[in-house]
Scaffold this motif. Structure first.
Motif, PDB file in Angstrom:
ATOM      1  N   SER A   1       0.766  -1.156  -0.232  1.00  0.00           N
ATOM      2  CA  SER A   1      -0.074  -0.042  -0.100  1.00  0.00           C
ATOM      3  C   SER A   1       0.874   1.285   0.030  1.00  0.00           C
ATOM      4  O   SER A   1       0.453   2.245  -0.621  1.00  0.00           O
ATOM      5  N   ALA A   2       1.905   1.220   0.811  1.00  0.00           N
ATOM      6  CA  ALA A   2       2.691   2.398   0.883  1.00  0.00           C
ATOM      7  C   ALA A   2       3.442   2.471  -0.542  1.00  0.00           C
ATOM      8  O   ALA A   2       3.883   3.780  -1.172  1.00  0.00           O
ATOM      9  N   ILE A   3       3.631   1.599  -1.542  1.00  0.00           N
ATOM     10  CA  ILE A   3       4.585   1.484  -2.688  1.00  0.00           C
ATOM     11  C   ILE A   3       3.462   2.067  -3.615  1.00  0.00           C
ATOM     12  O   ILE A   3       3.757   2.876  -4.461  1.00  0.00           O
ATOM     13  N   THR A   4       2.423   1.465  -3.961  1.00  0.00           N
ATOM     14  CA  THR A   4       1.443   1.541  -4.777  1.00  0.00           C
ATOM     15  C   THR A   4       0.366   2.522  -4.604  1.00  0.00           C
ATOM     16  O   THR A   4      -0.400   3.048  -5.513  1.00  0.00           O
ATOM     17  N   GLY A   5       0.135   3.059  -3.340  1.00  0.00           N
ATOM     18  CA  GLY A   5      -0.866   3.903  -2.889  1.00  0.00           C
ATOM     19  C   GLY A   5      -0.515   5.614  -3.574  1.00  0.00           C
ATOM     20  O   GLY A   5       0.615   5.834  -3.823  1.00  0.00           O
ATOM     21  N   ILE A   6      -1.739   6.229  -3.743  1.00  0.00           N
ATOM     22  CA  ILE A   6      -1.829   7.578  -4.538  1.00  0.00           C
ATOM     23  C   ILE A   6      -1.834   8.562  -3.395  1.00  0.00           C
ATOM     24  O   ILE A   6      -1.196   9.457  -3.365  1.00  0.00           O
ATOM     25  N   ASP A   7      -3.104   8.453  -2.646  1.00  0.00           N
ATOM     26  CA  ASP A   7      -3.438   9.309  -1.383  1.00  0.00           C
ATOM     27  C   ASP A   7      -2.571   9.052  -0.290  1.00  0.00           C
ATOM     28  O   ASP A   7      -2.345   7.905  -0.118  1.00  0.00           O
ATOM     29  N   ASN A   8      -2.643   9.987   0.721  1.00  0.00           N
ATOM     30  CA  ASN A   8      -1.979   9.849   2.147  1.00  0.00           C
ATOM     31  C   ASN A   8      -0.576   9.161   2.049  1.00  0.00           C
ATOM     32  O   ASN A   8      -0.463   8.147   2.643  1.00  0.00           O
ATOM     33  N   ARG A   9       0.065   9.690   1.287  1.00  0.00           N
ATOM     34  CA  ARG A   9       1.832   8.970   1.115  1.00  0.00           C
ATOM     35  C   ARG A   9       2.437   9.565   2.348  1.00  0.00           C
ATOM     36  O   ARG A   9       2.366  10.863   2.408  1.00  0.00           O
ATOM     37  N   LYS A  10       2.588   8.876   3.241  1.00  0.00           N
ATOM     38  CA  LYS A  10       3.502   9.037   4.472  1.00  0.00           C
ATOM     39  C   LYS A  10       4.502   7.858   4.532  1.00  0.00           C
ATOM     40  O   LYS A  10       4.371   6.767   4.226  1.00  0.00           O
ATOM     41  N   SER A  11       5.366   8.340   5.626  1.00  0.00           N
ATOM     42  CA  SER A  11       6.369   7.350   6.131  1.00  0.00           C
ATOM     43  C   SER A  11       5.477   6.386   7.038  1.00  0.00           C
ATOM     44  O   SER A  11       4.907   6.690   7.800  1.00  0.00           O
ATOM     45  N   VAL A  12       5.944   5.119   6.835  1.00  0.00           N
ATOM     46  CA  VAL A  12       5.499   4.014   7.573  1.00  0.00           C
ATOM     47  C   VAL A  12       6.676   3.182   8.275  1.00  0.00           C
ATOM     48  O   VAL A  12       7.273   2.427   7.575  1.00  0.00           O
ATOM     49  N   PRO A  13       6.854   3.352   9.662  1.00  0.00           N
ATOM     50  CA  PRO A  13       7.644   2.262  10.208  1.00  0.00           C
ATOM     51  C   PRO A  13       7.278   1.127  10.567  1.00  0.00           C
ATOM     52  O   PRO A  13       6.062   0.628  10.917  1.00  0.00           O
ATOM     53  N   LEU A  14       8.115  -0.011  10.170  1.00  0.00           N
ATOM     54  CA  LEU A  14       7.583  -1.304  10.406  1.00  0.00           C
ATOM     55  C   LEU A  14       8.673  -2.017  11.295  1.00  0.00           C
ATOM     56  O   LEU A  14       9.840  -1.672  10.781  1.00  0.00           O
ATOM     57  N   LYS A  15       8.318  -3.189  11.895  1.00  0.00           N
ATOM     58  CA  LYS A  15       9.367  -3.972  12.479  1.00  0.00           C
ATOM     59  C   LYS A  15       8.977  -5.365  12.047  1.00  0.00           C
ATOM     60  O   LYS A  15       8.001  -6.027  12.251  1.00  0.00           O
ATOM     61  N   LEU A  16       9.879  -6.037  11.508  1.00  0.00           N
ATOM     62  CA  LEU A  16       9.912  -7.597  11.058  1.00  0.00           C
ATOM     63  C   LEU A  16      10.660  -8.317  11.824  1.00  0.00           C
ATOM     64  O   LEU A  16      11.965  -8.152  11.807  1.00  0.00           O
ATOM     65  N   GLU A  17      10.271  -9.373  12.220  1.00  0.00           N
ATOM     66  CA  GLU A  17      10.937 -10.390  13.012  1.00  0.00           C
ATOM     67  C   GLU A  17      10.685 -11.680  12.310  1.00  0.00           C
ATOM     68  O   GLU A  17       9.823 -12.497  12.156  1.00  0.00           O
ATOM     69  N   ARG A  18      11.916 -11.857  11.640  1.00  0.00           N
ATOM     70  CA  ARG A  18      12.201 -12.960  10.633  1.00  0.00           C
ATOM     71  C   ARG A  18      12.012 -14.440  11.123  1.00  0.00           C
ATOM     72  O   ARG A  18      12.418 -14.568  12.346  1.00  0.00           O
ATOM     73  N   LYS A  19      11.928 -15.518  10.435  1.00  0.00           N
ATOM     74  CA  LYS A  19      11.906 -16.839  10.751  1.00  0.00           C
ATOM     75  C   LYS A  19      13.491 -17.277  11.088  1.00  0.00           C
ATOM     76  O   LYS A  19      13.513 -18.175  12.152  1.00  0.00           O
ATOM     77  N   ASP A  20      14.359 -16.583  10.940  1.00  0.00           N
ATOM     78  CA  ASP A  20      15.653 -16.908  11.253  1.00  0.00           C
ATOM     79  C   ASP A  20      16.054 -16.356  12.463  1.00  0.00           C
ATOM     80  O   ASP A  20      17.210 -16.264  13.023  1.00  0.00           O
ATOM     81  N   GLY A  21      15.239 -15.495  12.939  1.00  0.00           N
ATOM     82  CA  GLY A  21      15.343 -14.943  14.645  1.00  0.00           C
ATOM     83  C   GLY A  21      16.009 -13.553  14.414  1.00  0.00           C
ATOM     84  O   GLY A  21      16.149 -12.892  15.333  1.00  0.00           O
ATOM     85  N   SER A  22      16.318 -13.101  13.393  1.00  0.00           N
ATOM     86  CA  SER A  22      16.837 -11.494  12.819  1.00  0.00           C
ATOM     87  C   SER A  22      15.511 -10.640  13.120  1.00  0.00           C
ATOM     88  O   SER A  22      14.493 -10.999  12.604  1.00  0.00           O
ATOM     89  N   VAL A  23      15.839  -9.539  13.359  1.00  0.00           N
ATOM     90  CA  VAL A  23      14.858  -8.304  13.595  1.00  0.00           C
ATOM     91  C   VAL A  23      15.363  -7.211  12.604  1.00  0.00           C
ATOM     92  O   VAL A  23      16.639  -6.912  12.661  1.00  0.00           O
ATOM     93  N   LEU A  24      14.384  -6.812  11.720  1.00  0.00           N
ATOM     94  CA  LEU A  24      14.376  -5.986  10.775  1.00  0.00           C
ATOM     95  C   LEU A  24      14.026  -4.470  11.229  1.00  0.00           C
ATOM     96  O   LEU A  24      12.513  -4.712  11.459  1.00  0.00           O
ATOM     97  N   ALA A  25      14.397  -3.351  11.246  1.00  0.00           N
ATOM     98  CA  ALA A  25      13.370  -2.196  11.301  1.00  0.00           C
ATOM     99  C   ALA A  25      13.376  -1.675   9.577  1.00  0.00           C
ATOM    100  O   ALA A  25      14.476  -1.349   8.960  1.00  0.00           O
ATOM    101  N   CYS A  26      12.175  -1.726   9.404  1.00  0.00           N
ATOM    102  CA  CYS A  26      11.687  -1.309   7.929  1.00  0.00           C
ATOM    103  C   CYS A  26      11.068   0.095   7.924  1.00  0.00           C
ATOM    104  O   CYS A  26      10.422   0.359   8.754  1.00  0.00           O
ATOM    105  N   MET A  27      11.319   0.842   6.974  1.00  0.00           N
ATOM    106  CA  MET A  27      10.726   2.342   7.036  1.00  0.00           C
ATOM    107  C   MET A  27      10.547   2.438   5.379  1.00  0.00           C
ATOM    108  O   MET A  27      11.165   2.300   4.429  1.00  0.00           O
ATOM    109  N   THR A  28       9.266   2.759   5.160  1.00  0.00           N
ATOM    110  CA  THR A  28       8.942   3.165   3.755  1.00  0.00           C
ATOM    111  C   THR A  28       9.005   4.879   3.528  1.00  0.00           C
ATOM    112  O   THR A  28       8.317   5.315   4.331  1.00  0.00           O
ATOM    113  N   MET A  29       9.570   5.321   2.767  1.00  0.00           N
ATOM    114  CA  MET A  29       9.783   6.815   2.657  1.00  0.00           C
ATOM    115  C   MET A  29       9.193   7.214   1.131  1.00  0.00           C
ATOM    116  O   MET A  29       9.732   7.003   0.068  1.00  0.00           O
TER     117      MET A  29
END
Length: 840
Positions: free
Chosen positions: A543-571
């Motif tokens: 939605s953040a990539i293909t959306g047209i309206d209300n484009r804003k940064s979206v912070p996300l946290k991803l806890e993957r199956k290999d045990g790593s934790v990723l901080a994701c930000m859509t800008m």
């Protein structure tokens, strides 16, 4: 009789006359066919033969006698022999007449063809005509002159229009017998006359060449017809023309006007305008026109003419024609308006070009400077006088070359010739000139529709420098992205990957080849799901990539199956693209989790400490109150006298229990404030009385430690709103703290100042001061710093001071320098109501 008639009919029908070598014979079948006739038929047969053979009365009588004597059959034979003789005579006579007719025919033919001509005759019912005469008259160069029928192909020896007229005239003659007379000119230039007539059931066409007077008459007639047709066409055109047209005689009177002239002069019709000699022009214009015509000069002028009450502009053209004159007035109102508008537009265009920062120079078809703007002059630093002289293109280039303002060229002549090819080009040409002074100029040469060339110069030195810098920044950005530990990917507004760095491919275990194919985010999601399969998160990224309206940064946290934790930000990016960043925060997350757990443990321990202190304080207060009560009871004289030593011990007990009760009360107050249960008993506070009450509480300590208290208060300081007991407690603790850190025979100062919104109490001592490393801890619970102090306290005084001041909405400040003393300032708001409204 009927039998005889039938036999005669058969005999006559079956007779075969054979004319050969002048002999006449009759067939035997004819004689046999008559043998059946009887004597009764004799008179009829005799008369009939007499009629057939054209016999006179004597011959008829002889025939009758012969018929009676010899019989009918013999007489018939004789009659037939007689007929043969007469036929021979008739034939001789006819031959003589035929010879005579042939002679006359030859004589008539000789007379007919005394002049060159061709006769074409169609017999009745015949389609192929008889052609006689000299066909070379029309087809002198025809290689097939031996084929007279080719003369009927009129288009082979006549121009197209005369050939068509000839075809139509011949068709009308053959179909309806309509005669014609045409004067034509052949393709070879011969004048001919074509005449068609229907005579004696035949259609005859005679074609002959015209010569002499007859030719001249035909040419005059043809010319007259052409002129008449031309005059009619011109008259019709003049009448239909929308412009006023007129013709005048030598005396100046109108001889012809068209309908537009009649309308312009408000005449009823053209005849009325001619009859009344209505003039279109006013007197001055007529005088100018007459003067020009008298000088045999054509007249052309743009003059105003009032038509139907409206003033319009006309282009009047007149010329002297033969013995008179003719003129025409063309409505030029719209052209004049357009011309004026064009002039205004050209001026506006020039003014606009003068405002441009780009240099503009326009050269006309003769390659001379027709226009330049001020930017062009400043760009090349050319003299205005030189430019206003309309120099040619080569002169301008030569002057610029002499001033070393043009690019250095090994062959300047060839370079200039190539530049001047723009005068013959059809499309604009762009180039960049690098000048010796370091500037770079963008030049656009545009051929003008009316001839000439427009030069447009722009100084692109800065833009080229910016482009170089931009390219450098792009390369730096590319290198930076490639060397970032943080994974970065940019997706366009269409959802396809546009940019990625190696860290992104490595973090999600993707191949560079696959990402270079610009996959869609949905495909990238499919590839990444083995490591992270959380549908809501991927939905948020899509939605953040293909959306047209209300484009804003979206912070996300991803806890993957290999045990790593990723901080994701859509800008969201300005061009509609979206940048995804992924950072491995597994270590930071683990540390944060450990710190959070430790903090929770510390907060729990601190709360346990507070609860413990609170509980112990309450538990200690009851027995302490009992001890204090009994000590006061023992010191009461009513209970009996005490020995001196007992009185001394009882005094120690009273002092210690008082100090202990004060500490316990302070702890309870701090616990109440920390729990948010403390409330203030607000009211008016007399500042001088409050200071006196606080000073009275430490009098014994002042006396014991030989400390002088200096109070500096304005007599008119007045009062403020607050909890008086808590303010007294604040000032007491500040004074007690100052006394504890002051040396003997020293002085402490208490001042009170009033400002527009606050009351400030300041306590200053001359003690050892507070070290910077412990300055921030002086307000903490149970923090007692005995450096330079004669008393070891519980470390609650300053904590209570800050708590009570902040509870009033004020602030506490500490200024201290080691070896120079300490100053503590407390600011109390004057109006507690305004403070509480602002807090709410």
């Amino acid at each position: 009789m009927s039998g005889v008639i039938a036999a005669m009919r058969r005999t006559l029908l079956s007779c075969t006359f054979i004319v050969r070598d002048g002999l006449v014979g009759i067939s035997a079948s004819a004689l046999l066919a008559t043998s059946s006739a009887s004597a009764a038929d004799e008179p009829f047969i005799t008369q009939t033969l007499a009629n057939l053979l054209d016999l006179d009365r004597q011959e008829i009588a002889a025939l009758t006698t012969a018929t009676a004597v010899l019989g009918f059959s013999v007489v018939s034979a004789i009659l037939l022999m007689h007929n043969r003789i007469r036929s021979a005579k008739t034939e001789a006579k006819l031959r003589a007449e035929l010879h005579t007719l042939q002679v006359e025919s030859d004589r008539f033919r000789a007379l007919l063809f005394t002049e060159p001509q061709v006769l074409i005759a169609w017999a009745a019912g015949e389609t192929r005509p008889d052609i006689s005469g000299d066909t070379a008259l029309m087809m002198s160069h025809d290689p097939q002159q031996h084929q007279p029928q080719r003369i009927l192909a009129f288009g082979t020896w006549l121009p197209p229009e005369p050939a068509l007229r000839m075809d139509h005239a011949v068709d009308a003659l053959l179909d309806a017998g309509e005669g014609f007379l045409l004067n034509l000119t052949t393709s070879s230039g011969r004048a001919i006359e074509a005449m068609g007539r229907a005579i004696g059931g035949q259609a005859i066409v005679r074609i002959r060449e015209l010569s002499g007077l007859r030719r001249e008459l035909a040419e005059v007639s043809l010319r007259h017809k052409e002129l008449a047709e031309e005059a009619e066409i011109l008259r019709g055109f003049a009448n239909a023309a929308p412009w006023p047209i007129w013709a005048k005689q030598a005396d100046g009177r109108l001889s012809f006007v068209n309908a537009a002239y009649a309308r312009a002069t408000e005449a009823t019709d053209t005849g009325d305008a001619v009859g009344r000699n209505l003039e279109l022009l006013d007197s001055d214009d007529r005088s100018n026109l007459a003067r020009a015509l008298n000088d045999n000069q054509p007249f052309a002028a743009r003059v105003p003419i009032v038509i139907s009450g409206e003033r319009r502009i006309f282009d009047v053209h007149a010329a002297k024609v033969a013995s008179g004159s003719a003129g025409m007035a063309i409505d030029a109102s719209e052209a004049a308006a357009l011309s004026a508008a064009l002039v205004r537009m050209a001026e506006a265009h020039r003014r606009t070009l003068d405002q441009l920062s780009s240099g503009v120079a326009v050269f006309d078809g003769q390659r001379r400077l027709a226009f330049y703007n001020d930017s062009y002059r400043r760009l090349w630093d050319l003299d205005r006088t030189f430019l206003d002289g309309n120099p040619d293109d080569s002169s301008v280039l030569d002057r610029l070359r002499a001033a070393r303002k043009l690019p250095e060229q090994p062959d300047f002549r060839a370079w200039k010739a190539k530049l001047h090819e723009a005068y013959r080009a059809v499309e604009a040409h762009k180039d960049v000139w690098y000048l010796p002074d370091g500037r770079a100029l963008s030049i656009v040469t545009t051929p003008n529709p009316e001839g000439g060339v427009t030069y447009l110069f722009d100084d692109v030195t800065e833009s080229l420098e910016l482009a170089r810098r931009f390219d450098g920044l792009i390369r730096v950005q590319r290198e930076t992205l490639d060397n970032l530990a943080e994974a970065v990917a940019v997706f366009g507004s269409n959802g396809r990957a546009q940019l990625f760095n190696p860290a992104f491919a490595k973090m999600w275990k993707l191949s560079d080849e696959a990402l270079e194919q610009r996959p869609h985010i949905e495909m990238v999601e499919t590839w990444c799901r083995p490591l992270f399969d959380d549908t809501p998160t991927w939905q948020a990224i899509r939605s953040a990539i293909t959306g047209i309206d209300n484009r804003k940064s979206v912070p996300l946290k991803l806890e993957r199956k290999d045990g790593s934790v990723l901080a994701c930000m859509t800008m969201p990016l300005p061009d509609g693209a979206t940048m995804l960043t992924f950072q491995d925060i597994s270590d930071a997350e683990n540390v944060e989790r450990a710190l959070r757990e430790r903090n929770e443990a510390l907060e729990t321990a601190d709360q346990m400490k507070v609860d413990f202190v609170h509980h112990v304080s309450y538990e200690l207060r009851s027995p302490l109150t009992t001890i204090i009560g009994f000590a006061h009871l023992l010191s009461d004289p009513v209970t009996g006298p005490l020995m001196p030593k007992q009185a001394e011990y009882l005094d120690y007990i009273t002092t210690s229990t008082g100090a202990l009760l004060a500490i316990i009360n302070n702890i309870l107050d701090l616990a109440t404030i920390d729990a948010g249960a403390m409330t203030l008993n607000l009211g008016p506070i007399d500042i001088r009385k409050t200071i006196a009450a606080a000073a009275e509480g430490i009098q014994d300590r002042l006396v014991r430690d030989r400390i002088a208290l200096q109070i500096d208060v304005d007599p008119a300081i007045g009062s403020f709103t607050g909890d008086e007991s808590r303010v007294v407690q604040v000032l007491y603790n500040l004074l007690a703290n100052a006394v504890g850190f002051s040396p003997h025979d020293a002085a402490i100062t208490l001042t009170a100042r009033r400002s527009e919104h606050t009351i400030t109490f300041t306590v200053t001592d001359r003690g050892p001061g507070i070290p910077p490393e412990v300055k921030d801890k002086v307000f903490d619970w149970f923090e007692s710093h005995a450096n330079g102090s004669r008393h070891r306290g519980a470390g609650l005084g300053l904590s209570l001071v800050r708590s009570f001041v902040e509870l009033h909405g004020g602030k506490v400040r500490v200024d201290s320098a080691v070896g120079k003393g300490t100053t503590v300032s407390c600011d109390f708001p004057i109006d507690q109501t305004a403070h509480r409204n602002a807090a709410e």
